[in-house]
Design a protein around this motif. Structure first.
Motif, mmCIF file in Angstrom:
data_model
loop_
_atom_site.group_PDB
_atom_site.id
_atom_site.type_symbol
_atom_site.label_atom_id
_atom_site.label_comp_id
_atom_site.label_asym_id
_atom_site.label_seq_id
_atom_site.Cartn_x
_atom_site.Cartn_y
_atom_site.Cartn_z
ATOM 1 N N LEU A 184 64.115 -12.753 -1.634
ATOM 2 C CA LEU A 184 63.340 -12.756 -2.690
ATOM 3 C C LEU A 184 64.010 -12.088 -3.933
ATOM 4 O O LEU A 184 64.599 -10.864 -3.729
ATOM 5 N N GLY A 185 63.990 -12.735 -5.038
ATOM 6 C CA GLY A 185 64.372 -11.879 -6.355
ATOM 7 C C GLY A 185 65.812 -11.510 -6.133
ATOM 8 O O GLY A 185 66.460 -11.743 -5.172
ATOM 9 N N PHE A 186 66.371 -10.610 -6.928
ATOM 10 C CA PHE A 186 67.821 -10.144 -6.793
ATOM 11 C C PHE A 186 68.538 -11.355 -6.459
ATOM 12 O O PHE A 186 68.926 -12.355 -6.923
ATOM 13 N N SER A 187 69.363 -10.936 -5.107
ATOM 14 C CA SER A 187 70.375 -12.020 -4.866
ATOM 15 C C SER A 187 71.315 -12.130 -6.010
ATOM 16 O O SER A 187 71.787 -11.188 -6.642
ATOM 17 N N SER A 188 71.609 -13.284 -6.204
ATOM 18 C CA SER A 188 72.763 -13.738 -7.234
ATOM 19 C C SER A 188 72.002 -13.978 -8.644
ATOM 20 O O SER A 188 72.541 -13.790 -9.719
ATOM 21 N N GLU A 189 70.711 -14.185 -8.292
ATOM 22 C CA GLU A 189 69.915 -14.334 -9.658
ATOM 23 C C GLU A 189 69.479 -13.106 -10.306
ATOM 24 O O GLU A 189 68.497 -12.359 -9.478
ATOM 25 N N LEU A 190 69.853 -12.378 -11.087
ATOM 26 C CA LEU A 190 69.433 -10.976 -11.636
ATOM 27 C C LEU A 190 68.368 -11.321 -12.875
ATOM 28 O O LEU A 190 68.631 -12.180 -13.814
ATOM 29 N N SER A 191 67.542 -10.502 -12.902
ATOM 30 C CA SER A 191 66.546 -10.566 -13.959
ATOM 31 C C SER A 191 67.037 -9.642 -15.159
ATOM 32 O O SER A 191 68.029 -9.093 -15.087
ATOM 33 N N GLU A 192 66.602 -9.749 -16.002
ATOM 34 C CA GLU A 192 66.715 -9.331 -17.866
ATOM 35 C C GLU A 192 67.106 -7.810 -17.648
ATOM 36 O O GLU A 192 67.907 -7.239 -18.133
ATOM 37 N N ASP A 193 66.334 -7.123 -16.841
ATOM 38 C CA ASP A 193 66.261 -5.458 -16.695
ATOM 39 C C ASP A 193 67.376 -5.230 -15.751
ATOM 40 O O ASP A 193 67.467 -3.949 -15.461
ATOM 41 N N HIS A 194 67.955 -6.087 -14.848
ATOM 42 C CA HIS A 194 68.856 -5.631 -13.968
ATOM 43 C C HIS A 194 70.323 -5.105 -14.958
ATOM 44 O O HIS A 194 70.921 -6.017 -15.624
ATOM 45 N N LYS A 249 50.824 1.785 -4.686
ATOM 46 C CA LYS A 249 51.409 0.478 -4.965
ATOM 47 C C LYS A 249 53.037 1.018 -5.009
ATOM 48 O O LYS A 249 53.418 2.115 -5.159
ATOM 49 N N MET A 250 53.800 -0.155 -4.507
ATOM 50 C CA MET A 250 55.341 0.192 -4.600
ATOM 51 C C MET A 250 55.947 -0.765 -5.598
ATOM 52 O O MET A 250 55.369 -1.818 -5.878
ATOM 53 N N SER A 251 57.004 -0.370 -6.257
ATOM 54 C CA SER A 251 57.720 -1.138 -7.263
ATOM 55 C C SER A 251 59.350 -0.905 -7.013
ATOM 56 O O SER A 251 59.761 0.174 -6.976
ATOM 57 N N TYR A 252 60.007 -2.181 -7.250
ATOM 58 C CA TYR A 252 61.297 -2.192 -7.370
ATOM 59 C C TYR A 252 61.658 -1.782 -8.899
ATOM 60 O O TYR A 252 62.792 -1.477 -9.332
ATOM 61 N N LYS A 253 60.868 -1.954 -9.936
ATOM 62 C CA LYS A 253 61.140 -1.992 -11.251
ATOM 63 C C LYS A 253 60.903 -0.805 -12.049
ATOM 64 O O LYS A 253 61.193 -0.633 -13.256
ATOM 65 N N ASP A 254 60.089 0.351 -11.534
ATOM 66 C CA ASP A 254 59.770 1.320 -12.209
ATOM 67 C C ASP A 254 60.671 2.746 -12.352
ATOM 68 O O ASP A 254 60.318 3.869 -12.608
ATOM 69 N N GLY A 255 61.907 2.712 -11.948
ATOM 70 C CA GLY A 255 62.884 3.558 -11.645
ATOM 71 C C GLY A 255 62.321 4.526 -10.677
ATOM 72 O O GLY A 255 61.909 4.266 -9.690
ATOM 73 N N TYR A 256 62.810 5.923 -11.132
ATOM 74 C CA TYR A 256 62.433 6.970 -9.946
ATOM 75 C C TYR A 256 60.975 6.958 -9.393
ATOM 76 O O TYR A 256 60.264 6.749 -10.143
ATOM 77 N N GLN A 257 60.904 7.323 -8.297
ATOM 78 C CA GLN A 257 59.517 7.169 -7.483
ATOM 79 C C GLN A 257 58.760 8.506 -7.946
ATOM 80 O O GLN A 257 59.382 9.690 -8.486
ATOM 81 N N GLN A 258 57.363 8.140 -8.003
ATOM 82 C CA GLN A 258 56.452 9.218 -8.376
ATOM 83 C C GLN A 258 55.738 10.059 -7.337
ATOM 84 O O GLN A 258 55.499 11.004 -7.396
#
Ligand code: NLE
Ligand code: FE2
Length: 313
Positions: A32-42, A267-276
């Motif tokens: 899912l996601g990442f791999s060799s396809e990177l999103s804009e914010d990577h 909720k968990m997220s890979y996108k929001d930086g450091y954890q709260q």
């Protein structure tokens, strides 16, 4: 008048969840996601040479078969510099902030700044200590397959390097995260047992349970801290492998909440930086007890041969 309802239809039975009978039946191809396809914010999104390099390493992972040695990667000089940078920064921070199990197991691996460790060698050490083995994977694996792998003491691991522009933090798994964050912890028997229990709970679990287990994994194996006397120490791989996240933890940047496996997890997220938020355990053994209690409430049946294969009584 009422519209004719037609003959009552029996409820459609839920599709049975396939329980793998061995690690060979766990698919490592659904990434899912990442791999060799990177999103804009990577951080590597604009860097085509980086993307090509990842594609090459991902192809090797896709071609790997269980039982074969994990291919050795010849890391480039630039990749070695990234590894060495992270290692040196972490060497300054870990003695004070990592849990004692990590610091003990860390010594089993003679990590050097001028050489990226090879997964095959690490897998051998783990097998000798806790029976865990490493299987290469092209990116973030489908949660069911990833968790099912843990039941068979198999840890799916990426092999590509984070982008040179952000050694302190990457939003996704990479070889530094796996090698520093996960591998030493998996050499600790109590911790390895806890991780396997999450995997066993995932065998035959429905989608909702898989999602809950994914979050339990996130708030323990990735972002867990443990009490040591009056101190709080990191055992979560997402903290241990990032000197940015580790500083964030040391500065008290995240709320600490006791882990309660029966409660819905945040909720968990890979996108929001450091954890709260980090989850706090009193000990790995106490965490494992909680997970066992949770597993006992899951009513799915695990076939007898699979129970034996994973060592369940
Ligand atoms: N943020 C972590 C790191 O930079 O090592 C990786 C987290 C993967 C869930
Ligand atoms: Fe991870």
């Amino acid at each position: 008048s009422a519209v004719a309802a037609g003959p009552a239809r029996p409820p459609t039975p839920k599709a049975a969840v396939k329980v793998p009978r061995s690690i060979d039946e766990v698919d490592n191809g659904k990434v899912l996601g990442f791999s060799s396809e990177l999103s804009e914010d990577h951080p590597g999104f604009q860097d085509s040479a980086y993307k090509q390099r990842r594609m090459h390493i991902c192809d090797l992972a896709r071609a790997h078969r269980i039982g074969e040695p994990i291919p050795r990667i010849e890391y480039t000089a630039d990749e070695v510099v990234v590894w060495g940078t992270v290692l040196q920064q972490l060497r300054d921070l870990l003695p004070q902030h990592a849990c004692k199990e990590f610091l003990r197991c860390w010594q089993l691996f003679d990590f050097r700044a001028d050489e990226v460790p090879q997964l095959e060698d690490l897998s051998q050490v783990l097998q000798a200590h806790t029976g865990f083995r490493i299987r290469p994977v092209a990116g973030l694996l489908h949660p069911r397959d990833f968790l099912n792998g843990l039941a068979f003491k198999t840890f799916h691991s990426t092999q590509y390097m984070r982008h040179v522009s952000r050694p302190d933090y990457t939003p996704e798994p990479d070889v530094v995260h796996e090698v520093i964050g996960h591998v030493p912890m998996l050499a600790d028997p109590d911790f390895a047992n806890l991780v396997q229990l999450i995997g066993i709970a995932s065998l035959g679990a429905d989608e909702k349970q898989i999602w809950h287990l994914t979050k339990l994994y996130w708030y323990s194996v990735e972002f867990g801290v443990v009490r040591e006397g009056d101190d709080i120490k990191a055992f979560g791989a997402g903290i241990l492998s990032s000197f940015g996240e580790l500083r964030h933890m040391a500065a008290g940047g995240a709320r600490l909440e006791p882990l309660d496996v029966f409660q819905p997890q945040p909720k968990m997220s890979y996108k929001d930086g450091y954890q709260q938020q980090y989850a706090v355990l009193d000990s790995f053994a106490a965490g494992a007890e909680q997970l066992k209690a949770y597993c006992a409430t899951l009513h799915h049946t695990i076939p007898l041969d699979v129970r034996i294969a994973v060592g369940l009584q």
